[in-house]
Design a protein around this motif. Structure first.
Motif, PDB file in Angstrom:
ATOM      1  N   ILE A 140       0.848  -1.195   0.000  1.00 60.80           N
ATOM      2  CA  ILE A 140       0.000   0.000   0.000  1.00 60.80           C
ATOM      3  C   ILE A 140       0.881   1.242   0.000  1.00 60.80           C
ATOM      4  N   GLU A 141       1.955   1.197   0.793  1.00 62.58           N
ATOM      5  CA  GLU A 141       2.881   2.322   0.879  1.00 62.58           C
ATOM      6  C   GLU A 141       3.565   2.586  -0.474  1.00 62.58           C
ATOM      7  N   ASP A 142       3.798   1.505  -1.228  1.00 64.68           N
ATOM      8  CA  ASP A 142       4.420   1.640  -2.547  1.00 64.68           C
ATOM      9  C   ASP A 142       3.391   1.902  -3.651  1.00 64.68           C
ATOM     10  N   ASN A 143       2.121   2.122  -3.281  1.00 70.12           N
ATOM     11  CA  ASN A 143       1.021   2.418  -4.201  1.00 70.12           C
ATOM     12  C   ASN A 143       0.805   1.317  -5.241  1.00 70.12           C
ATOM     13  N   ILE A 144       0.932   0.061  -4.820  1.00 66.42           N
ATOM     14  CA  ILE A 144       0.689  -1.079  -5.704  1.00 66.42           C
ATOM     15  C   ILE A 144      -0.830  -1.271  -5.762  1.00 66.42           C
ATOM     16  N   PRO A 145      -1.402  -1.497  -6.946  1.00 66.29           N
ATOM     17  CA  PRO A 145      -2.851  -1.660  -7.073  1.00 66.29           C
ATOM     18  C   PRO A 145      -3.363  -2.865  -6.254  1.00 66.29           C
ATOM     19  N   GLU A 146      -4.579  -2.697  -5.758  1.00 71.34           N
ATOM     20  CA  GLU A 146      -5.214  -3.705  -4.894  1.00 71.34           C
ATOM     21  C   GLU A 146      -5.219  -5.068  -5.551  1.00 71.34           C
ATOM     22  N   GLU A 147      -5.582  -5.158  -6.797  1.00 72.91           N
ATOM     23  CA  GLU A 147      -5.670  -6.441  -7.494  1.00 72.91           C
ATOM     24  C   GLU A 147      -4.324  -7.134  -7.543  1.00 72.91           C
ATOM     25  N   HIS A 148      -3.293  -6.386  -7.747  1.00 71.90           N
ATOM     26  CA  HIS A 148      -1.939  -6.948  -7.812  1.00 71.90           C
ATOM     27  C   HIS A 148      -1.515  -7.477  -6.420  1.00 71.90           C
ATOM     28  N   VAL A 149      -1.857  -6.738  -5.348  1.00 77.99           N
ATOM     29  CA  VAL A 149      -1.518  -7.141  -3.973  1.00 77.99           C
ATOM     30  C   VAL A 149      -2.258  -8.443  -3.618  1.00 77.99           C
ATOM     31  N   ILE A 150      -3.528  -8.528  -4.002  1.00 79.39           N
ATOM     32  CA  ILE A 150      -4.327  -9.725  -3.704  1.00 79.39           C
ATOM     33  C   ILE A 150      -3.745 -10.938  -4.425  1.00 79.39           C
ATOM     34  N   GLN A 151      -3.337 -10.759  -5.667  1.00 79.67           N
ATOM     35  CA  GLN A 151      -2.722 -11.873  -6.405  1.00 79.67           C
ATOM     36  C   GLN A 151      -1.410 -12.325  -5.745  1.00 79.67           C
ATOM     37  N   LYS A 152      -0.605 -11.361  -5.302  1.00 78.35           N
ATOM     38  CA  LYS A 152       0.660 -11.687  -4.621  1.00 78.35           C
ATOM     39  C   LYS A 152       0.388 -12.427  -3.300  1.00 78.35           C
ATOM     40  N   LEU A 153      -0.680 -12.004  -2.567  1.00 76.41           N
ATOM     41  CA  LEU A 153      -1.051 -12.692  -1.310  1.00 76.41           C
ATOM     42  C   LEU A 153      -1.435 -14.145  -1.599  1.00 76.41           C
ATOM     43  N   GLN A 154      -2.217 -14.352  -2.663  1.00 79.00           N
ATOM     44  CA  GLN A 154      -2.633 -15.700  -3.017  1.00 79.00           C
ATOM     45  C   GLN A 154      -1.428 -16.572  -3.343  1.00 79.00           C
ATOM     46  N   LYS A 155      -0.527 -16.033  -4.078  1.00 81.56           N
ATOM     47  CA  LYS A 155       0.624 -16.799  -4.515  1.00 81.56           C
ATOM     48  C   LYS A 155       1.629 -16.990  -3.373  1.00 81.56           C
ATOM     49  N   GLY A 156       1.981 -15.922  -2.679  1.00 84.18           N
ATOM     50  CA  GLY A 156       3.028 -15.969  -1.651  1.00 84.18           C
ATOM     51  C   GLY A 156       2.603 -16.695  -0.376  1.00 84.18           C
ATOM     52  N   PHE A 157       1.312 -16.568   0.006  1.00 80.73           N
ATOM     53  CA  PHE A 157       0.843 -17.176   1.273  1.00 80.73           C
ATOM     54  C   PHE A 157      -0.139 -18.330   1.034  1.00 80.73           C
TER      55      PHE A 157
END
Length: 175
Positions: A140-157
């Motif tokens: 969020i601090e790096d202004n990454i779009p929500e959809e991209h963060v959710i995809q990274k959460l799915q993949k990383g965790f």
């Protein structure tokens, strides 16, 4: 009144009795003979019973010994039975006590094992949640779009889409 006089009254004896009142079965006569001349009494009994004193004493001793042995044997049998009953009772009590002690020990061991397992699980969950939190806040601090963060959460965790969305919104609402 002395104890002797009390007994004399109970037995129907008095200090003196007229000779013509005496009968063979009279306690007074027998007691007077016993008091004054026990040997005469023994001789009288031997004549009346037709048994010598020694024979009478031997029969008495034999009967006493028979009774004693029978009584002792019966007493031993009763004691053996009572001993068995007490042994069973004590065995049951000790068994229960040992069972309780062992149950408590096993319960404590299992409780500790389960507590450790749950603690590890909770620690892992909390660690994962803190990692997700740091990850989401950083994105969020790096202004990454929500959809991209959710995809990274799915993949990383290894989260489902719904769970990743839930964490993202929860962390965003706390800001």
């Amino acid at each position: 009144m002395t104890e002797e006089k009390v007994w004399q009254e109970k037995l129907g004896l008095s200090e003196q009795k007229r000779y013509d009142e005496l009968v063979f079965t009279d306690n007074f006569l027998f007691c007077k003979i016993m008091e004054r001349n026990p040997c005469l009494c023994r001789d009288l009994l031997e004549i009346i019973l037709g048994v010598e004193y020694m024979t009478l004493m031997m029969e008495f001793r034999e009967r006493y010994n028979e009774g004693f042995l029978c009584g002792r044997s019966a007493g031993q049998e009763i004691g053996r039975k009572e001993g068995i009953e007490q042994g069973i009772e004590q065995g049951i009590e000790r068994g229960i006590e040992q069972g309780i002690e062992q149950g408590i020990e096993r319960g404590i061991e299992q409780g500790i094992e389960q507590g450790i397992e749950r603690g590890i699980e909770q620690g892992i969950e909390q660690g994962i949640e803190q990692g997700i939190r740091v990850f989401v806040l950083d994105k969020i601090e790096d202004n990454i779009p929500e959809e991209h963060v959710i995809q990274k959460l799915q993949k990383g965790f290894q989260l489902s889409r719904e769970k990743a969305q839930y964490y993202y919104e929860k962390i965003l609402s706390e800001l």
